[in-house]
Write a protein that holds these residues in place. Structure first.
Motif, PDB file in Angstrom:
ATOM      1  N   VAL A 244       5.484 -11.420-117.175  1.00 21.35           N
ATOM      2  CA  VAL A 244       4.890 -11.964-118.402  1.00 21.35           C
ATOM      3  C   VAL A 244       4.530 -10.809-119.335  1.00 21.35           C
ATOM      4  CG1 VAL A 244       2.912 -13.206-119.348  1.00 21.35           C
ATOM      5  CG2 VAL A 244       4.071 -14.087-117.335  1.00 21.35           C
ATOM      6  N   ALA A 245       3.987  -9.713-118.748  1.00 25.00           N
ATOM      7  CA  ALA A 245       3.646  -8.557-119.572  1.00 25.00           C
ATOM      8  C   ALA A 245       4.906  -7.886-120.119  1.00 25.00           C
ATOM      9  CB  ALA A 245       2.842  -7.561-118.758  1.00 25.00           C
TER      10      ALA A 245
ATOM     11  N   ALA B   3      -0.135  -0.917-112.497  1.00 25.07           N
ATOM     12  CA  ALA B   3      -0.523   0.111-113.461  1.00 25.07           C
ATOM     13  C   ALA B   3       0.706   0.788-114.058  1.00 25.07           C
ATOM     14  CB  ALA B   3      -1.462   1.142-112.875  1.00 25.07           C
ATOM     15  N   VAL B   4       1.327   1.650-113.320  1.00 26.60           N
ATOM     16  CA  VAL B   4       2.535   2.284-113.848  1.00 26.60           C
ATOM     17  C   VAL B   4       3.573   2.312-112.733  1.00 26.60           C
ATOM     18  CG1 VAL B   4       3.494   4.519-114.438  1.00 26.60           C
ATOM     19  CG2 VAL B   4       1.566   3.630-115.719  1.00 26.60           C
ATOM     20  N   GLY B 139       0.743  -1.745-116.797  1.00 28.58           N
ATOM     21  CA  GLY B 139       0.856  -0.452-117.471  1.00 28.58           C
ATOM     22  C   GLY B 139       1.170  -0.451-118.953  1.00 28.58           C
ATOM     23  N   VAL B 140       2.312  -1.022-119.303  1.00 32.45           N
ATOM     24  CA  VAL B 140       2.732  -0.984-120.699  1.00 32.45           C
ATOM     25  C   VAL B 140       1.706  -1.700-121.573  1.00 32.45           C
ATOM     26  CG1 VAL B 140       4.464  -1.779-122.331  1.00 32.45           C
ATOM     27  CG2 VAL B 140       5.160  -0.825-120.156  1.00 32.45           C
ATOM     28  N   VAL B 161      -1.190   6.442-123.064  1.00 27.25           N
ATOM     29  CA  VAL B 161      -0.310   6.528-121.902  1.00 27.25           C
ATOM     30  C   VAL B 161      -1.056   7.154-120.723  1.00 27.25           C
ATOM     31  CG1 VAL B 161       1.859   7.479-121.041  1.00 27.25           C
ATOM     32  CG2 VAL B 161       1.725   6.654-123.378  1.00 27.25           C
ATOM     33  N   GLY B 162      -1.893   8.150-121.027  1.00 33.19           N
ATOM     34  CA  GLY B 162      -2.665   8.823-119.986  1.00 33.19           C
ATOM     35  C   GLY B 162      -3.613   7.864-119.285  1.00 33.19           C
TER      36      GLY B 162
END
Lengths: 311, 290
Positions: A244-245, B3-4, B139-140, B161-162
């Protein structure tokens, strides 16, 4: 069982509250002035500006604004858009369906790709197929999703003319965005299926089936996959929130309707209530999916049930 | 995307293992190729003039949309600038954001993880809850809100971004500290009467650092992609010379006829992420981290 579910759901509440606080503070600290965004360049007297501040509640203290936002959110009142003057919940209601369809379609792509590639590379472990799957997975996971989307548009829309490059609504417009978003998640599923197929292949019952004289293909299709796919289902479920994100980027690439595209536009126009509403909805979906997956574990695996109950 | 995402890294790991087993020397060839690629990117970031002699700010409509080969190596975009030149000049922004965002995320995340893991108790719980909340934003999305809130300058993009990489580092460090804290030499340091600061910085941190260092390499690749995504969405810094993400979006309206504008930045981004992942995995072997 009911106790386990209640416990898990209750644990989600503080997290959700924290999310609203982080979101609210982040958006209030920004330097841009929402009034100028509302006016969109139109000339206004100080009285008009004051009236607008009052109308949108911007004249009150930040804790007061947060409390109002929170109490309203419970009644699904997410405020009014600065730009369209439409209720935010109504705007999200109109668009969220498209995003959910995209996320589910992408989850299907991810699951199918992952199961097929994962089981193929597990059966031919360390062979040519396995190596090929690894290399493509590496390239795939290293490609930003917007770039994958543009590549698909170039090839399937412009060169082959099979699917439209942009738009939303019909099934044919869903194909390319769903593949783009699904491929981004497929790597994880592939790896997981590969590992769990390898694990199941080593179990005694598989040896027994071989001894019974069953053909290898039949063993894999009927017995191994069925056992190996259970953990996959949960992972694909977990991915839904992330998908979804991810729609934020994919919807923009394909100029497709949905809350992701709505979010990007709202950020550009400093339309806080919309940004806040959409992010809240995405975070809620993410948290709810996680809780649902946790609970589904305890249905699938009794060991987890007791651990959670004690927990 | 907890998260990433570092999926590329896991792929690399498996690939290198397989290559090692099959005894192919491709493994070291891949490593040297990655080093060579990163050397080129670093050179482009430091002294772009060496690799691209023409000025990336000069617009020349007469040369617009030329295909690769004819005069320019990788073709020109709609304003007549060479795609190759823009890629070379975009390297600095990608590397600066990748390195600084990772440094920020690693510092903040590691400190949080160190405190949570060493002190435990309610401090651990508060930090843990905070990290959990950050992790509720994929994350994004987290980077997107922060970039939107702070405004689009390079510094803010680095922060955005950090911050998105903080939760990952915090978790890794916390887990590592919990393991190391139980070792006998920590017990020995404490019973020798060393101050907590000395115990933490001289005995715990050096032994808990390796996984974070490995994660940092991966995180550089992830940070470059997240930053490029924000630029692509139009949330990056508005600079005269487009970065890789902006160049990709510049090419989008011309995909049908001038494929090269988006294709080359796409390939550049992908190769950079692969190279960083391969180097990270090599580092993981050297540091003996599992």
């Amino acid at each position: 069982m009911g106790f386990v579910i209640a416990r898990r759901v209750l644990a989600g509440i503080p997290t959700l509250l924290g999310v609203t606080v982080i979101l609210f503070i982040t958006l209030r600290l920004l330097p841009g002035d929402p009034i100028s965004a509302i006016l969109a360049g139109a000339p206004a007297t100080p009285e008009v500006v004051e009236a607008l501040r009052e109308q949108f509640g911007l004249d009150r203290s930040i804790p007061a604004q947060y409390w109002e936002f929170l109490t309203n959110a419970f009644t699904l009142n997410l405020g009014t858009s600065y730009s369209t003057r439409q209720p935010v919940s109504e705007m999200i209601g109109q668009q969220v369906g498209q995003t959910l369809i995209l996320a589910f379609a992408a989850a299907t792509v991810s699951a199918v790709t992952g199961i097929v590639l994962g089981s193929l590379s597990a059966i031919k472990r360390n062979g040519v197929v396995d190596g090929f799957v690894r290399v493509t997975s590496l390239i795939n996971t290293s490609m930003p999703s917007f770039w994958v989307g543009l590549l698909l548009i170039m090839f399937f829309s412009f060169t082959l003319g099979w699917f439209p490059a942009t738009g939303s609504g019909s099934l044919s417009t869903l194909v390319l965005p769903a593949i783009t978003l699904g491929l981004a998640a497929a790597g994880t599923v592939t790896r997981l299926v590969r590992n769990s197929v390898i694990e199941v292949l080593g179990e005694n019952f598989v040896t027994a089936l071989h001894a019974k004289g069953l053909r290898s293909r039949l063993i894999v299709m009927k017995h191994v996959l069925r056992n190996a796919v259970i953990p996959t289902v949960t992972v694909v479920g977990l991915q839904l929130g992330g998908l979804v994100a991810g729609s934020v980027i994919v919807e923009t690439v394909f100029t497709r309707q949905g809350i992701g595209q709505m979010l990007v536009q709202a950020i550009g126009g400093q339309d806080y209530p919309v940004v806040q509403g959409v992010v809240l909805v995405i975070a809620v979906i993410y948290i709810v999916v996680n809780i649902a997956v946790d609970i589904s574990y305890s249905f699938i695996d009794p060991r987890v049930r007791t651990a959670l109950g004690k927990g | 995307m907890a998260a990433v995402d570092a999926a590329a890294f896991t792929e690399v790991r498996g690939l290198r293992r397989q290559l090692r087993r099959t005894g192919v020397s491709v493994n070291s060839a891949l490593l040297y190729a990655s080093l060579a690629w990163m050397a080129i990117v670093a050179l482009a970031a430091l002294i772009p003039g060496v690799l691209a002699t023409d000025d990336p700010t000069v617009l020349d409509p007469a040369r617009a949309l030329q295909p690769p080969g004819a005069g320019t190596l990788l073709g020109t975009e709609q304003y007549g600038r060479s795609v190759a030149t823009l890629l070379v000049h975009g390297a600095r922004s990608a590397m600066v954001i990748g390195l600084l965002a990772t440094t920020f995320g690693m510092l903040v995340g590691s400190v949080l993880g160190l405190i949570a893991g060493y002190l435990g108790g309610w401090v651990d719980m508060v930090i843990g809850r905070f990290i959990d909340m950050l992790m509720c934003f994929p994350g994004v999305l987290l980077a997107l809100i922060i970039a939107a809130a702070l405004g689009s300058t390079t510094t803010n993009l680095i922060l955005a971004v950090g911050i998105a990489t903080v939760p990952g580092f915090a978790r890794v460090m916390r887990g590592q500290v919990l393991t190391v804290r139980g070792h006998l030499y920590v017990e020995a340091a404490r019973s020798n009467g060393f101050s907590p600061a000395r115990t933490v910085f001289r005995h715990i941190l050096p032994n808990a650092l390796a996984p974070s260092v490995v994660m940092a390499t991966v995180s550089i690749g992830v940070a470059i992609v997240v930053a490029a995504s924000l630029s692509f969405l139009g949330l990056g810094p508005r600079t005269e010379v487009p970065d890789w993400g902006q160049l990709l979006s510049l090419g989008q309206p011309y995909l049908a006829n001038s494929w090269w504008i988006s294709t080359f930045p796409g390939i550049t981004l992908t190769l950079t992420v692969i190279a960083v992942s391969l180097l990270g995995d090599w580092l993981r072997d050297r540091l003996d981290v599992e």
